[in-house]
Scaffold this motif. Structure first.
Motif, mmCIF file in Angstrom:
data_model
loop_
_atom_site.group_PDB
_atom_site.id
_atom_site.type_symbol
_atom_site.label_atom_id
_atom_site.label_comp_id
_atom_site.label_asym_id
_atom_site.label_seq_id
_atom_site.Cartn_x
_atom_site.Cartn_y
_atom_site.Cartn_z
ATOM 1 N N GLN A 1 0.667 -1.264 -0.045
ATOM 2 C CA GLN A 1 -0.228 0.066 -0.046
ATOM 3 C C GLN A 1 0.945 1.339 0.003
ATOM 4 O O GLN A 1 1.968 1.124 0.779
ATOM 5 N N TRP A 2 0.438 2.430 -0.531
ATOM 6 C CA TRP A 2 1.021 3.510 -0.849
ATOM 7 C C TRP A 2 0.341 4.574 -0.255
ATOM 8 O O TRP A 2 -0.848 4.558 -0.124
ATOM 9 N N MET A 3 0.968 5.731 0.057
ATOM 10 C CA MET A 3 0.553 7.240 0.468
ATOM 11 C C MET A 3 1.305 8.260 0.033
ATOM 12 O O MET A 3 2.387 8.203 -0.248
ATOM 13 N N LEU A 4 0.483 9.138 -0.828
ATOM 14 C CA LEU A 4 1.046 10.262 -1.472
ATOM 15 C C LEU A 4 0.587 11.601 -0.360
ATOM 16 O O LEU A 4 -0.829 11.603 -0.391
ATOM 17 N N THR A 5 1.306 12.355 0.244
ATOM 18 C CA THR A 5 0.904 13.173 0.943
ATOM 19 C C THR A 5 1.595 14.567 0.478
ATOM 20 O O THR A 5 2.722 14.798 -0.247
ATOM 21 N N TRP B 1 18.700 -5.556 -8.249
ATOM 22 C CA TRP B 1 17.202 -5.660 -8.580
ATOM 23 C C TRP B 1 16.694 -4.366 -9.173
ATOM 24 O O TRP B 1 16.950 -3.541 -8.470
ATOM 25 N N ARG B 2 16.096 -4.389 -10.544
ATOM 26 C CA ARG B 2 15.281 -3.523 -10.769
ATOM 27 C C ARG B 2 13.947 -3.823 -11.219
ATOM 28 O O ARG B 2 13.617 -5.018 -11.660
ATOM 29 N N PHE B 3 13.096 -2.566 -10.982
ATOM 30 C CA PHE B 3 11.723 -3.177 -11.301
ATOM 31 C C PHE B 3 11.497 -2.975 -13.218
ATOM 32 O O PHE B 3 12.061 -2.048 -13.765
ATOM 33 N N VAL B 4 10.941 -4.025 -13.478
ATOM 34 C CA VAL B 4 10.401 -3.884 -14.813
ATOM 35 C C VAL B 4 9.047 -3.485 -15.280
ATOM 36 O O VAL B 4 8.553 -3.280 -16.229
ATOM 37 N N LEU B 5 8.158 -3.618 -14.135
ATOM 38 C CA LEU B 5 6.803 -3.391 -14.136
ATOM 39 C C LEU B 5 6.240 -2.802 -12.900
ATOM 40 O O LEU B 5 6.510 -3.521 -11.910
ATOM 41 N N ASP B 6 5.513 -1.761 -12.695
ATOM 42 C CA ASP B 6 5.089 -1.175 -11.762
ATOM 43 C C ASP B 6 3.672 -0.657 -11.858
ATOM 44 O O ASP B 6 3.456 0.169 -12.998
ATOM 45 N N GLY B 7 2.678 -0.577 -11.329
ATOM 46 C CA GLY B 7 1.454 -0.141 -11.102
ATOM 47 C C GLY B 7 0.904 -0.187 -9.828
ATOM 48 O O GLY B 7 1.251 -0.944 -8.971
ATOM 49 N N GLY B 8 -0.325 0.550 -9.805
ATOM 50 C CA GLY B 8 -1.185 0.759 -8.985
ATOM 51 C C GLY B 8 -2.607 1.568 -8.841
ATOM 52 O O GLY B 8 -2.413 1.894 -10.002
ATOM 53 N N ASN B 9 -3.211 1.517 -8.034
ATOM 54 C CA ASN B 9 -4.382 2.363 -8.063
ATOM 55 C C ASN B 9 -4.814 3.082 -6.808
ATOM 56 O O ASN B 9 -4.295 2.628 -5.669
ATOM 57 N N THR B 10 -5.520 4.114 -6.763
ATOM 58 C CA THR B 10 -6.052 4.564 -5.725
ATOM 59 C C THR B 10 -7.288 3.840 -4.880
ATOM 60 O O THR B 10 -7.992 3.216 -5.668
ATOM 61 N N THR B 11 -7.224 3.888 -3.677
ATOM 62 C CA THR B 11 -8.002 3.256 -2.961
ATOM 63 C C THR B 11 -8.555 4.123 -1.638
ATOM 64 O O THR B 11 -7.753 5.216 -1.423
ATOM 65 N N PRO B 12 -9.672 3.806 -1.042
ATOM 66 C CA PRO B 12 -9.760 4.492 0.485
ATOM 67 C C PRO B 12 -8.636 4.439 1.103
ATOM 68 O O PRO B 12 -8.046 3.115 1.127
ATOM 69 N N GLU B 13 -8.388 5.163 2.315
ATOM 70 C CA GLU B 13 -7.586 4.698 3.346
ATOM 71 C C GLU B 13 -7.596 3.230 3.775
ATOM 72 O O GLU B 13 -8.543 2.893 4.292
ATOM 73 N N LEU B 14 -6.465 2.619 3.831
ATOM 74 C CA LEU B 14 -6.467 1.209 4.269
ATOM 75 C C LEU B 14 -6.005 1.100 5.573
ATOM 76 O O LEU B 14 -5.070 1.860 6.157
#
Length: 139
Positions: free
Chosen positions: A94-98, A125-138
């Motif tokens: 889970q991520w948070m953008l402030t 190690w390097r990332f080859v695919l990254d993605g996510g989406n917004t959600t209500p606060e977990l």
């Protein structure tokens, strides 16, 4: 632990540590620096509501357009796994953008992410695919 399980567990531990260091860099040095540092040359970044960013040069260009307005992106790894070969794995979390608006009021966005990690020829190690989406606060 058998040799194959040991290789897999070592990869899981390394991927988790790399992802945590990625988040720390994002918090301390900015999202742009972190994403450019940890991306593979053949990176694909999924963008919510937009086409994906494909390739390192495109990612660098995308990151250069992020305003330096004091927004801070951090995340927490919830699950890590890796292939038996120890060459590929993923993190989920889970991520948070402030950020702060024009009046100085703090704003938070929350979401979940998945990142696919690939061991490079130099062992990093390097990332080859990254993605996510917004959600209500977990919680």
């Amino acid at each position: 632990m058998n040799p194959a399980a040991a290789i897999r567990q070592k990869a899981i531990d390394e991927i988790r540590e790399t992802d945590q260091n990625f988040s720390i860099m994002s918090e301390k040095q900015g999202m742009s620096k972190a994403f450019i540092t940890y991306a593979a040359n053949d990176v694909i970044r999924m963008n919510e509501g937009a086409a994906p960013t494909v390739g390192f040069d495109s990612l660098r260009a995308q990151m250069s357009r992020i305003p330096a307005n004091g927004s801070v992106l951090t995340w927490q790894v919830l699950k890590t796994d890796a292939a038996q070969s120890g060459e590929l794995g993923y993190t989920f979390g889970q991520w948070m953008l402030t950020s702060k608006n024009e009046t100085g009021k703090r704003n938070e966005q929350h979401g979940v992410y998945v990142t696919v990690w690939k061991r490079q020829r130099n062992g990093q190690w390097r990332f080859v695919l990254d993605g996510g989406n917004t959600t209500p606060e977990l919680k």
